[in-house]
Design an enzyme around this catalytic site. Structure first.
Site, mmCIF file in Angstrom:
data_model
loop_
_atom_site.group_PDB
_atom_site.id
_atom_site.type_symbol
_atom_site.label_atom_id
_atom_site.label_comp_id
_atom_site.label_asym_id
_atom_site.label_seq_id
_atom_site.Cartn_x
_atom_site.Cartn_y
_atom_site.Cartn_z
ATOM 1 N N ASP A 50 8.283 -7.581 -5.786
ATOM 2 C CA ASP A 50 8.581 -8.568 -4.733
ATOM 3 C C ASP A 50 9.714 -9.483 -5.205
ATOM 4 O O ASP A 50 10.216 -10.311 -4.446
ATOM 5 C CB ASP A 50 7.330 -9.354 -4.324
ATOM 6 C CG ASP A 50 6.704 -10.100 -5.484
ATOM 7 O OD1 ASP A 50 7.143 -9.930 -6.637
ATOM 8 O OD2 ASP A 50 5.749 -10.870 -5.228
ATOM 9 N N GLU A 187 3.187 -11.322 -18.078
ATOM 10 C CA GLU A 187 4.456 -12.034 -17.910
ATOM 11 C C GLU A 187 4.349 -13.455 -18.463
ATOM 12 O O GLU A 187 3.370 -14.180 -18.188
ATOM 13 C CB GLU A 187 4.831 -12.084 -16.417
ATOM 14 C CG GLU A 187 6.118 -12.869 -16.176
ATOM 15 C CD GLU A 187 6.706 -12.712 -14.788
ATOM 16 O OE1 GLU A 187 6.127 -11.974 -13.953
ATOM 17 O OE2 GLU A 187 7.749 -13.348 -14.534
#
Ligand code: KIV
Length: 270
Positions: A50, A187
């Site tokens: 995204d 992340e």
């Protein structure tokens, strides 16, 4: 280099790379041309992230990206990505309301977009979705640590620095594995936590800003190719300066048109 053409990459391959200790890469792709180049270059896993929102569509964050956006770009990538495993992101708002809505969105990405697997951000809050998708035959990739869809809540800050927060991420990773996730993106976490999660779970971790000890590494392709307006983020590395190459090429074209050098006789129909 992992052979991505024969046979096509599957989630079973991804799982096996952990046990064989084969480091691997995943890169984002948002269109058919780039997907084809990456697959031909041997990139085994392509993520229709995204991050298409902030890297391609001109949004400031990933938050505005819609399911229709993701379907459009997933279709393009699957048309170009011969042999690679294509993972599509569930965009913000498509799975937060309830699990059934998340299921419907994921099934559309697979049926209409041609994705082989889907990814969603978060720990405990997506465990039920992950379990039901896997039961339904849809491979699920987790995403823990800094989760950009939560930017308004957490900012773009490294996560898991405090022991309690690190424990939470470890517990989430174990829960996602138990729910059937075939891999977990980590992340923006300290390298020591990236290492600890990788040792704690039996499925591959794929790091971005999570240190050198994850099983694989993922980058946004725009960062790797130097397409952004400034230097890449600290955790990334630009292996090329395509923004510079493009700028020089278009300036040279404009210059040739101004001087009459283009089109030359060889570029004309007589
Ligand atoms: O959307 C994306 O590009 C991602 C990567 C940062 C892992 O989720």
């Amino acid at each position: 280099m992992i052979d991505v053409t024969s046979p096509p990459v599957t989630v079973a391959h991804v799982r096996s790379w952990k046990h064989e200790r084969t480091p691997f890469v995943m890169l984002t792709a948002y269109d058919a041309t780039t997907a084809a180049i990456l697959a031909e270059a041997g990139v085994p896993v392509l993520l229709v992230g995204d991050s298409v929102g902030d890297n391609l569509l001109g949004h400031a964050t990933t938050v505005p990206v819609t399911l229709e956006d993701m379907l459009h770009h997933t279709r393009a990538v699957t048309r170009g990505a011969a042999g690679a495993l294509v993972v599509a992101d569930l965009p913000f708002g498509s799975y937060q309301v309830d699990v059934n809505e998340g299921m419907r969105a994921a099934l559309r990405l697979v049926k209409e977009g041609g994705a082989h697997a889907v990814k969603a951000e978060g720990g405990a809050r997506v465990v039920e979705l992950a379990r039901r998708l896997v039961e339904s035959g849809v491979p699920f990739m987790g995403h823990l640590g800094l989760t950009p869809q939560s930017v308004h809540e957490m900012g773009y800050r490294v996560q898991g620095r405090e022991p309690e927060a690190a424990e939470g991420i470890l517990a989430d990773a174990r829960d996602l594995e138990a729910a059937g996730a075939f891999a977990i993106v980590l992340e923006g976490v300290p390298a020591s936590l990236g290492k600890a999660v990788t040792a704690a779970v039996g499925v591959p971790t794929i790091g971005i800003g999570a240190g050198a000890d994850t099983d694989g590494q993922v980058l946004v392709v725009h960062d790797l190719l130097g397409l952004g307006p400034g230097p890449p983020p600290r955790f990334a590395k630009a292996y090329a300066d395509l923004r510079g190459v493009i700028t020089e090429a278009v300036r040279a074209f404009a210059e040739d048109v101004a001087t009459g050098a283009f089109p030359a006789p060889g570029q004309r129909y007589e």
